[in-house]
Write a protein that holds these residues in place. Structure first.
Motif, short mmCIF file in Angstrom:
data_model
loop_
_atom_site.label_atom_id
_atom_site.label_comp_id
_atom_site.label_asym_id
_atom_site.label_seq_id
_atom_site.Cartn_x
_atom_site.Cartn_y
_atom_site.Cartn_z
N SER A 3 53.74 28.30 39.81
CA SER A 3 54.60 29.42 40.18
C SER A 3 55.92 28.92 40.73
O SER A 3 56.94 29.57 40.60
CB SER A 3 53.89 30.31 41.19
N TYR A 6 58.15 28.44 37.79
CA TYR A 6 58.64 29.72 37.28
C TYR A 6 59.79 30.22 38.14
O TYR A 6 60.77 30.75 37.66
CB TYR A 6 57.53 30.78 37.23
N LEU A 7 59.62 30.03 39.46
CA LEU A 7 60.67 30.44 40.39
C LEU A 7 61.96 29.69 40.10
O LEU A 7 63.05 30.25 40.10
CB LEU A 7 60.19 30.16 41.82
N ILE A 10 63.56 31.12 36.97
CA ILE A 10 64.28 32.38 37.22
C ILE A 10 65.62 32.12 37.88
O ILE A 10 66.64 32.69 37.49
CB ILE A 10 63.43 33.33 38.11
N ILE A 13 68.01 30.72 35.42
CA ILE A 13 68.47 31.77 34.48
C ILE A 13 69.60 32.57 35.12
O ILE A 13 70.65 32.78 34.52
CB ILE A 13 67.29 32.70 34.11
N ILE B 87 60.82 37.38 30.84
CA ILE B 87 61.27 37.40 32.24
C ILE B 87 60.36 38.25 33.11
O ILE B 87 59.98 37.86 34.22
CB ILE B 87 62.72 37.94 32.34
N LEU B 90 57.29 36.37 33.83
CA LEU B 90 57.54 35.34 34.84
C LEU B 90 57.56 35.93 36.23
O LEU B 90 56.94 35.42 37.16
CB LEU B 90 58.90 34.65 34.59
N GLU B 91 58.26 37.07 36.35
CA GLU B 91 58.38 37.69 37.67
C GLU B 91 57.02 38.17 38.19
O GLU B 91 56.72 38.04 39.37
CB GLU B 91 59.39 38.85 37.61
N LEU B 93 54.15 36.90 37.43
CA LEU B 93 53.38 35.70 37.81
C LEU B 93 53.78 35.22 39.19
O LEU B 93 52.93 34.84 39.99
CB LEU B 93 53.65 34.58 36.80
N ILE B 94 55.07 35.25 39.47
CA ILE B 94 55.55 34.79 40.76
C ILE B 94 55.06 35.71 41.88
O ILE B 94 54.59 35.27 42.91
CB ILE B 94 57.10 34.71 40.78
#
Lengths: 203, 97
Positions: A3, A6-7, A10, A13, B87, B90-91, B93-94
């Motif tokens: 995670s 992923y953070l 983001i 991005i 996206i 992803l969000e 999951l976070i």
């Protein structure tokens, strides 16, 4: 652990979206200096008019030409300072000074400004002087609002303030000089200081 | 488990995510602009744009500016939709953790 990745994705991005569409290396310091130049220029103009022209400005007189020269020099100095300081900041950020984002910013800033400038010249040619000050503030404000989509979003508020000052100036043209001092001088200093502390100091 | 399925394997790389991010907010971008922003090598970037093109997520236009060849990239409708899904996944999951 995943995670966290992923953070990072983001945030990367978001960063790329900003960097690729907005030019954010505008220097706050150049705003402060532009404001200070404007105040000095205003003081000189005020002194010229009060001292040598008994408080009124006769069009096409010698004093009028000196005031115009004063105005032009201030605008020129502000633009040069802005370019130098912004180039320096862009270099420090590792950004390119003249890329598609800065080009877009300049073009979108210039569209309302040039349209307004030509309009002002046209009505000056028709001997309509009364609204010149208001129009300059107004078009400058519109140019800032338009440019804000391609740069730091906060420029928008400076644009709104200039537009409001321009409208007030149209309403009471007698205070035009003081509204100019407020718009081009004081507001630039306030805004530049705010930007300086918000974006420049942090890094 | 349904969230996992929305994670798109095609986007599972830093450079590809980067390309999509830039194209989402710009009408188009050329090869050099992508290269500069992403700090990728020519070969690396070319292979990733090819992968995205193969999935029909981006459009490639080759043209000449003067005599110089210029390659322009833009997103397709499909690419935009898939990127948004990715996206969101992803969000989620976070937020789950």
């Amino acid at each position: 652990m995943e995670s966290k990745d992923y953070l990072k994705d983001i945030s990367e991005i978001k960063d790329l979206m900003n960097k690729s569409s907005r030019f954010i290396s505008l220097s706050g310091l150049s705003g402060i200096l532009a404001g200070i130049y404007a105040l000095i220029g205003a003081a000189i103009a005020y002194w010229l008019v009060v001292e040598y022209s008994s408080g009124t400005l006769v069009l096409n007189g010698k004093i009028f030409r000196l005031v115009m020269l004063d105005l032009f020099l201030i605008a020129f100095l502000s633009v040069v300072t802005g370019i130098i300081l912004t180039t320096r900041k862009a270099k420090k950020n590792g950004a390119n000074m003249w890329d598609s984002s800065s080009r877009r910013l300049v073009v979108n800033f210039l569209i309302p400004l040039i349209a307004g400038g030509i309009y002002i010249l046209i009505i000056l040619g028709q001997q309509k002087y009364g609204q010149t000050g208001a129009l300059m503030l107004l078009f400058y404000g519109l140019a800032l609002v338009n440019a804000s989509k391609y740069s730091i979003g906060d420029i928008r508020y400076l644009g709104f303030i200039q537009i409001i000052l321009g409208l007030i100036c149209a309403w009471i043209p007698g205070y035009g000089f003081w509204l100019w001092v407020l718009g081009f001088g004081v507001m630039h200093i306030v805004y530049g200081t705010w930007m300086y502390f918000k974006y420049d100091i942090k890094k | 488990m349904s969230i996992i399925t929305n994670i798109n394997k095609v986007f599972d790389h830093r450079i590809r995510l980067g390309i999509m991010s830039i194209l989402m907010v710009n009408e188009y971008a050329d090869f050099n602009m992508l290269k500069e922003l992403l700090g990728a090598t020519d070969g690396n970037l070319a292979s990733h744009t090819k992968a995205l093109e193969k999935a029909a997520y981006i459009k490639v236009e080759k043209q000449f500016i003067g005599r110089k060849p210029n390659t322009r990239y833009s997103t397709t409708k499909l690419g935009e939709a898939e990127f948004k899904k990715h996206i969101n996944a992803l969000e989620k999951l976070i937020n789950k953790q």
